[in-house]
Scaffold this motif. Structure first.
Motif, short mmCIF file in Angstrom:
data_model
loop_
_atom_site.label_atom_id
_atom_site.label_comp_id
_atom_site.label_asym_id
_atom_site.label_seq_id
_atom_site.Cartn_x
_atom_site.Cartn_y
_atom_site.Cartn_z
N ALA A 35 7.17 33.64 58.99
CA ALA A 35 8.20 33.76 60.04
C ALA A 35 9.57 34.05 59.43
CB ALA A 35 8.25 32.47 60.86
N LEU A 36 9.94 33.33 58.37
CA LEU A 36 11.26 33.54 57.75
C LEU A 36 11.34 34.93 57.10
CD1 LEU A 36 12.02 30.10 56.06
CD2 LEU A 36 13.03 31.06 58.14
N GLY A 37 10.26 35.36 56.46
CA GLY A 37 10.27 36.69 55.85
C GLY A 37 10.45 37.79 56.87
N VAL A 38 9.70 37.71 57.97
CA VAL A 38 9.80 38.72 59.02
C VAL A 38 11.19 38.69 59.67
CG1 VAL A 38 8.94 39.39 61.30
CG2 VAL A 38 7.33 38.80 59.48
N ALA A 39 11.70 37.48 59.94
CA ALA A 39 13.02 37.36 60.57
C ALA A 39 14.11 37.90 59.64
CB ALA A 39 13.31 35.89 60.91
N ALA A 40 14.02 37.59 58.35
CA ALA A 40 15.03 38.08 57.40
C ALA A 40 14.99 39.59 57.29
CB ALA A 40 14.80 37.45 56.02
N LEU A 41 13.79 40.17 57.27
CA LEU A 41 13.67 41.63 57.20
C LEU A 41 14.28 42.30 58.42
CD1 LEU A 41 10.13 42.35 55.70
CD2 LEU A 41 12.28 43.39 55.00
N ILE A 42 13.97 41.80 59.61
CA ILE A 42 14.49 42.40 60.83
C ILE A 42 16.01 42.28 60.87
CG2 ILE A 42 14.57 42.16 63.35
CD1 ILE A 42 11.63 41.38 63.27
N ALA A 335 4.15 35.83 62.29
CA ALA A 335 4.79 37.11 62.57
C ALA A 335 5.46 37.11 63.94
CB ALA A 335 3.77 38.24 62.48
N GLY A 336 4.79 36.53 64.93
CA GLY A 336 5.38 36.47 66.28
C GLY A 336 6.65 35.65 66.31
N VAL A 337 6.62 34.48 65.66
CA VAL A 337 7.84 33.65 65.60
C VAL A 337 8.92 34.38 64.83
CG1 VAL A 337 8.79 31.49 64.72
CG2 VAL A 337 6.57 31.50 65.84
N GLY A 338 8.54 35.05 63.74
CA GLY A 338 9.53 35.78 62.95
C GLY A 338 10.18 36.92 63.71
N VAL A 339 9.38 37.67 64.48
CA VAL A 339 9.94 38.77 65.28
C VAL A 339 10.92 38.22 66.32
CG1 VAL A 339 9.38 40.51 67.02
CG2 VAL A 339 8.03 40.37 64.93
N ALA A 346 19.44 39.28 65.03
CA ALA A 346 19.99 40.63 64.93
C ALA A 346 20.83 41.00 66.15
CB ALA A 346 18.86 41.65 64.75
N CYS A 347 20.43 40.53 67.32
CA CYS A 347 21.16 40.88 68.55
C CYS A 347 22.41 40.02 68.74
CB CYS A 347 20.24 40.73 69.76
SG CYS A 347 18.88 41.92 69.80
N ASN A 348 22.57 38.98 67.93
CA ASN A 348 23.72 38.09 68.09
C ASN A 348 24.51 37.94 66.80
OD1 ASN A 348 23.37 36.78 70.97
ND2 ASN A 348 21.33 36.76 70.03
N VAL A 349 24.42 38.94 65.92
CA VAL A 349 25.18 38.89 64.66
C VAL A 349 26.67 38.79 64.93
CG1 VAL A 349 25.85 40.28 62.66
CG2 VAL A 349 23.45 40.03 63.24
N ALA A 385 8.56 47.23 64.59
CA ALA A 385 7.11 47.45 64.65
C ALA A 385 6.51 47.55 63.25
CB ALA A 385 6.82 48.72 65.45
N ARG A 386 7.17 48.28 62.35
CA ARG A 386 6.64 48.42 60.98
C ARG A 386 6.63 47.08 60.24
NH1 ARG A 386 9.22 53.50 61.40
NH2 ARG A 386 11.23 52.63 60.74
N ILE A 387 7.68 46.28 60.42
CA ILE A 387 7.73 44.98 59.75
C ILE A 387 6.62 44.07 60.27
CG2 ILE A 387 9.10 42.87 59.52
CD1 ILE A 387 11.60 44.71 59.59
N ALA A 388 6.45 44.04 61.59
CA ALA A 388 5.40 43.19 62.17
C ALA A 388 4.02 43.64 61.72
CB ALA A 388 5.50 43.23 63.70
N MET A 389 3.77 44.95 61.71
CA MET A 389 2.47 45.47 61.28
C MET A 389 2.22 45.17 59.80
SD MET A 389 0.92 46.61 63.86
CE MET A 389 -0.42 47.41 63.00
N ALA A 390 3.26 45.29 58.98
CA ALA A 390 3.10 44.99 57.55
C ALA A 390 2.74 43.52 57.35
CB ALA A 390 4.38 45.34 56.81
N ALA A 391 3.41 42.63 58.09
CA ALA A 391 3.11 41.20 57.97
C ALA A 391 1.68 40.91 58.42
CB ALA A 391 4.11 40.39 58.79
N LEU A 392 1.26 41.51 59.53
CA LEU A 392 -0.10 41.28 60.02
C LEU A 392 -1.13 41.83 59.03
CD1 LEU A 392 0.32 42.13 63.82
CD2 LEU A 392 0.21 39.88 62.74
N LEU A 393 -0.86 43.00 58.46
CA LEU A 393 -1.80 43.59 57.51
C LEU A 393 -1.92 42.72 56.26
CD1 LEU A 393 -3.60 45.95 56.67
CD2 LEU A 393 -1.56 47.09 55.75
#
Length: 418
Positions: A35-42, A335-339, A346-349, A385-393
């Motif tokens: 979750a933290l990795g996906v959130a940080a990437l996004i 991945a879902g929590v991270g997204v 990202a929307c509230n930076v 989408a690419r970040i989420a797919m990479a995490a799932l893969l």
């Protein structure tokens, strides 16, 4: 009990509370790590997208999306050519220009600059210079008056303001060479400062000066501009649209677009985004290794259960599906929590960063040092989408080895001492 059976058993193992504390702890660490990795990437890629967009906007504030150049030769019929361009797909406006490398001086200061001759009436169609004026107006550049508008940093270097005069020096040509030798005599002319602009980008504010096109032509000894600048509705489609517009004119003009003029900037940003993405993906990779460790420990803990399921008729493929279900569930939830967390950040930076700066007492982007003092954010659906797919893969691949080990369990060996 629902079907298929392997998925049911895998979900039961995932939700069971009978694991050891260490296995449960590693499971939660794996989930939080993904979750933290996906959130940080996004979040980071969204901020870099925002910085790229902000840089592009500032670069193009005084630079058109594309230009038609005559390789230094004057375009005497530029008015008719602009009329021919009218109606080109996506074209917003066109304006002539004449750039000259010059040296500006007001003793004791001296600075190199690009003196750009423009038509004030048409210039607003291809640039936002009017919005960048800090003193004076663009319309003050009347023809045959030798007036000049300077960038803020250029004016600061020359220590001049509105109402002062600066001397502009440009290289001479063969006609102005000295009678007794081959040295070229530079051309000098005094210009009256009537305005100051500030775009917020050093490449413009510290080197660019604007004069009326007719004054620039007279100073250079030319009978027309050396190029026509174009602006389009969609900046990202400008390279294709510029070549389509140029096809309306007679051949002989070179087409250049903003991606060529600023290629180094955006290549550097792309490299930075790629490297940052790879570095932050290591957080997800560490979490993936934790998933492998978790499943290996679960397999060792469930050897008896695996043997019983095999004796009841569950195939090795079914055993593989049981443990792959458990690992994929951890990865998907992470991945879902991270997204969700990444999108929220990202929307509230623009809200979070000022709060942190006020709480911690320092600036992430000190306005005394950086032109861009805030952290803009721009979320791209493709990146998410690419970040989420990479995490799932990655989490899916992490389940393969433990699941294969579980499938190799021999019932007789596992139940020998039970």
């Amino acid at each position: 009990m629902f079907q298929p059976l392997p998925v049911f058993v895998g979900l039961r193992y995932s939700l069971a509370r009978e694991h050891s504390f260490f296995v449960s702890f590693i499971t939660w660490v794996s989930l939080v790590g993904v979750a933290l990795g996906v959130a940080a990437l996004i979040t980071v890629l969204s901020v870099m997208n925002g910085l790229e967009s902000e840089l592009r906007t500032r670069l193009l504030s005084l630079t058109a999306h594309a230009s038609l150049n005559a390789a230094g030769a004057p375009i005497g019929d530029w008015r008719s050519r602009i009329q021919q361009l009218q109606g080109a797909p996506g074209l917003v406006g066109a304006a002539p220009f004449l750039d000259t490398d010059a040296m500006l001086s007001r003793p004791p200061a001296m600075s190199g600059a690009i003196v750009r001759g423009i038509d004030p009436k048409l210039e607003t169609q291809v640039s936002s210079i009017g919005d960048a004026m800090r003193e004076g107006k663009l319309s003050d550049l009347e023809p045959n008056t030798n007036r000049i508008i300077l960038g803020r940093m250029l004016a600061y270097q020359l220590q001049v303001g509105v109402g002062d005069e600066v001397t502009v020096m440009i290289p001479g040509n063969a006609a102005s060479s000295s009678p007794g030798g081959d040295a070229l005599v530079p051309r000098l002319r005094d210009f009256h400062v009537v305005g100051i602009f500030e775009v917020g980008l050093q490449e413009h504010d510290s080197v660019l000066a604007l004069v009326n096109l007719e004054d620039a032509e007279a100073f250079r000894g030319l009978d027309g501009p050396t190029g026509i600048r174009l602006r389009f509705y969609d900046v990202l489609k400008a390279p294709q649209l510029a070549r389509s517009a140029a096809a309306r004119l007679a051949p002989g003009l070179e087409v250049r677009d903003w991606t060529q003029d600023n290629e180094a900037y955006f290549r550097a940003i792309r490299i930075e985004k790629t490297m940052m993405g790879l570095i932050l993906m290591l957080i997800v990779a560490v979490a993936v290794f934790n998933i492998v460790a978790t499943l290996v420990m679960v397999v060792n803990d469930k050897r008896t259960d695996i043997a019983i399921l095999r004796t009841l008729g569950l195939s090795p493929r079914g055993i593989i599906a049981v443990f792959m279900t458990q690992g994929v569930l951890i990865g998907w939830i992470g991945a879902g929590v991270g997204v969700a967390l990444g999108l929220a950040l990202a929307c509230n930076v623009d809200v979070i960063v000022p709060f942190l700066e006020q709480s911690l007492g320092f600036h992430f982007m000190d306005p005394d040092v950086y032109y861009i003092s805030g952290l803009p954010s721009e979320v791209h659906g493709g990146d998410v989408a690419r970040i989420a797919m990479a995490a799932l893969l990655l989490t899916f691949v992490a389940t393969v080895y433990p699941a294969l080990q579980a499938a190799r369990t021999q019932p007789a060996e596992a139940l020998r001492y039970e």
